[in-house]
Design a protein around this motif. Structure first.
Motif, short mmCIF file in Angstrom:
data_model
loop_
_atom_site.label_atom_id
_atom_site.label_comp_id
_atom_site.label_asym_id
_atom_site.label_seq_id
_atom_site.Cartn_x
_atom_site.Cartn_y
_atom_site.Cartn_z
N LEU A 221 17.39 -10.17 -14.63
CA LEU A 221 16.78 -11.44 -14.23
C LEU A 221 17.12 -12.53 -15.23
O LEU A 221 17.27 -12.26 -16.43
N PRO A 222 17.23 -13.78 -14.78
CA PRO A 222 17.56 -14.87 -15.71
C PRO A 222 16.40 -15.17 -16.65
O PRO A 222 15.23 -14.99 -16.31
N ASP A 223 16.72 -15.65 -17.83
CA ASP A 223 15.72 -16.07 -18.81
C ASP A 223 15.43 -17.55 -18.57
O ASP A 223 16.04 -18.43 -19.17
N LEU A 224 14.48 -17.81 -17.68
CA LEU A 224 14.19 -19.19 -17.29
C LEU A 224 13.66 -20.04 -18.44
O LEU A 224 14.09 -21.18 -18.62
N PRO A 225 12.72 -19.55 -19.25
CA PRO A 225 12.24 -20.38 -20.35
C PRO A 225 13.36 -20.81 -21.29
O PRO A 225 13.40 -21.97 -21.72
N GLU A 226 14.29 -19.91 -21.59
CA GLU A 226 15.39 -20.25 -22.48
C GLU A 226 16.30 -21.30 -21.83
O GLU A 226 16.72 -22.26 -22.47
N ALA A 236 15.46 -34.59 -14.31
CA ALA A 236 14.86 -34.15 -13.06
C ALA A 236 15.28 -32.71 -12.81
O ALA A 236 16.47 -32.40 -12.80
N VAL A 237 14.30 -31.83 -12.65
CA VAL A 237 14.57 -30.40 -12.45
C VAL A 237 14.38 -30.09 -10.97
O VAL A 237 13.30 -30.32 -10.41
N TYR A 238 15.42 -29.57 -10.34
CA TYR A 238 15.39 -29.22 -8.92
C TYR A 238 15.50 -27.71 -8.77
O TYR A 238 16.36 -27.09 -9.39
N CYS A 239 14.62 -27.14 -7.94
CA CYS A 239 14.63 -25.69 -7.75
C CYS A 239 14.44 -25.35 -6.28
O CYS A 239 13.56 -25.90 -5.61
N CYS A 240 15.28 -24.44 -5.79
CA CYS A 240 15.12 -23.92 -4.43
C CYS A 240 15.44 -22.43 -4.47
O CYS A 240 16.47 -22.02 -5.02
N SER A 252 7.48 -22.65 -16.52
CA SER A 252 8.32 -22.81 -17.71
C SER A 252 8.82 -24.24 -17.90
O SER A 252 9.60 -24.50 -18.81
N LEU A 253 8.38 -25.16 -17.06
CA LEU A 253 8.89 -26.54 -17.12
C LEU A 253 8.51 -27.20 -18.44
O LEU A 253 7.34 -27.28 -18.78
#
Length: 359
Positions: A221-226, A236-240, A252-253
């Motif tokens: 799994l990806p390390d989102l916080p890092e 601007a953070v975009y997630c889908c 984690s934003l």
């Protein structure tokens, strides 16, 4: 002359009677017929509230990744298609009548073609299977929209996070950001590289260092916080992608960044919530909506022909006017003005103990 006077008197009496009847109806909207405005509901809805509809032909079909079908749609007439911007989606009316939402992932400058892609969801509600098994080159479809609830806003920098088929609305954004010379980064995750559509184009577009591709079978799994820790201030953070991915990105934003999410399933469970009373004013019926039951399901126990389609709060077919009560809106469609006095009964509920619908 007496006959003329009789006619005049009769006309005057009729006029007074009509005026009295109008006043009585205005005072008592349940007698003899409801004196209410035209409801906003399904086929009876105000045309301005419904998206445009185009008959289109499947001009091309391909498989850009394992389990993914891409459709190239062209209008049956020769006119330009409705314009769209990155992040937009359309409603696809499937041969069965089901309505499903798909992001446009082609070129907004191309007004002759819409491109969309869908992954086969084996345990889904049947929409993706219908696309994969029944829609081929030469199939005619009804397409509604486009609409955009995921627009690319001006920002000093962009961070994109896409999971699996969630890359489809993000792909036009990457092209737009690159064309504008904007700073951007992408995290693109999937179960396997072979299952991740448009991977080759993305890696070519990003060049070295801007796209982090994480295949679960190879990398975990990806390390989102890092990854998000490196977001520039004000980006601007975009997630889908799947709901767990979006929840993890939200958690984690970093401070100072704005988050934009795209989902094609209700953000809150449509049946979650307490029991409330539901009055159907025109029908003169009162129902009880219990936990685990949607307003739509409750209404259909009494009114079987009420209009509905997607049952996810996107297509707008089940929009109904609310006469009384506070609404708990759970849709992804209505504008703020529409939310003042209407709701999508497939997902939204009462915030209090009672709602009155114009049904």
């Amino acid at each position: 002359m007496p006959r003329v006077r009789t006619l005049v008197v009769a006309a005057g009496v009729a006029l007074l009677a009509r005026r009295a009847l109008s006043r009585r109806i205005a005072r008592s909207p349940l007698w003899p017929l409801p004196a209410l405005e035209t409801p906003v509901s399904g086929a009876r809805a105000t045309p301005a509230l419904r998206p445009s509809t185009v008959r289109m032909l499947v001009a091309g079909r391909s498989e850009p990744a394992e389990g993914v079908v891409e459709l190239q749609l062209e209008a049956l007439d020769t006119g330009d298609l409705p314009a769209w911007q990155p992040g937009a989606h359309v409603d696809l009316v499937l041969p069965s009548g089901q309505v499903r939402q798909y992001s446009l992932c082609g070129d907004p400058a191309d007004r002759s073609t819409y491109t969309l892609a869908t992954r086969l969801i084996a345990d889904g509600r049947g929409g993706s299977r219908e696309v994969h098994e029944q829609i081929h080159e030469g199939t005619e479809l009804e397409v509604r929209g486009p609409r955009n609830r995921f627009a690319l806003v001006p920002a000093p920098a962009y961070v994109f996070v896409a999971g699996g088929i969630g890359i489809t609305p993000v792909l036009p954004m990457l092209r737009a950001a690159e064309s504008a010379g904007a700073e951007w980064r992408l995290l693109y995750g999937g179960r396997t590289r072979a299952s991740m559509p448009y991977l080759e184009e993305i890696e070519k577009l990003a060049g070295p260092g801007r796209a982090l591709v994480v295949a679960e079978d190879e990398d975990g799994l990806p390390d989102l916080p890092e990854f998000l820790a490196g977001a520039p201030l004000g980006a601007a953070v975009y997630c889908c992608g799947p709901e767990p991915l979006m929840a993890a990105v939200s958690a984690s934003l970093p401070a100072g960044n704005t988050l934009h999410l795209e989902r094609f399933a209700p953000g809150a469970a449509a049946g979650a919530g307490g029991t409330f009373e539901l009055e159907l004013r025109r029908s003169g019926r009162t129902l009880s909506v219990t936990p685990g039951t949607t307003v739509l399901a409750a209404v259909r126990t009494e009114l079987r022909d009420v209009s509905y389609s997607c049952e996810q709060g996107f297509c707008g077919t089940c929009q109904q006017r609310v006469l009384e009560g506070e609404i708990d809106h759970r849709d992804e469609l209505l504008t703020d003005a529409e939310r003042d006095d209407s709701m999508l009964i497939c997902v939204s509920r009462a915030r209090g103990e009672r709602l009155v619908l114009d049904l």
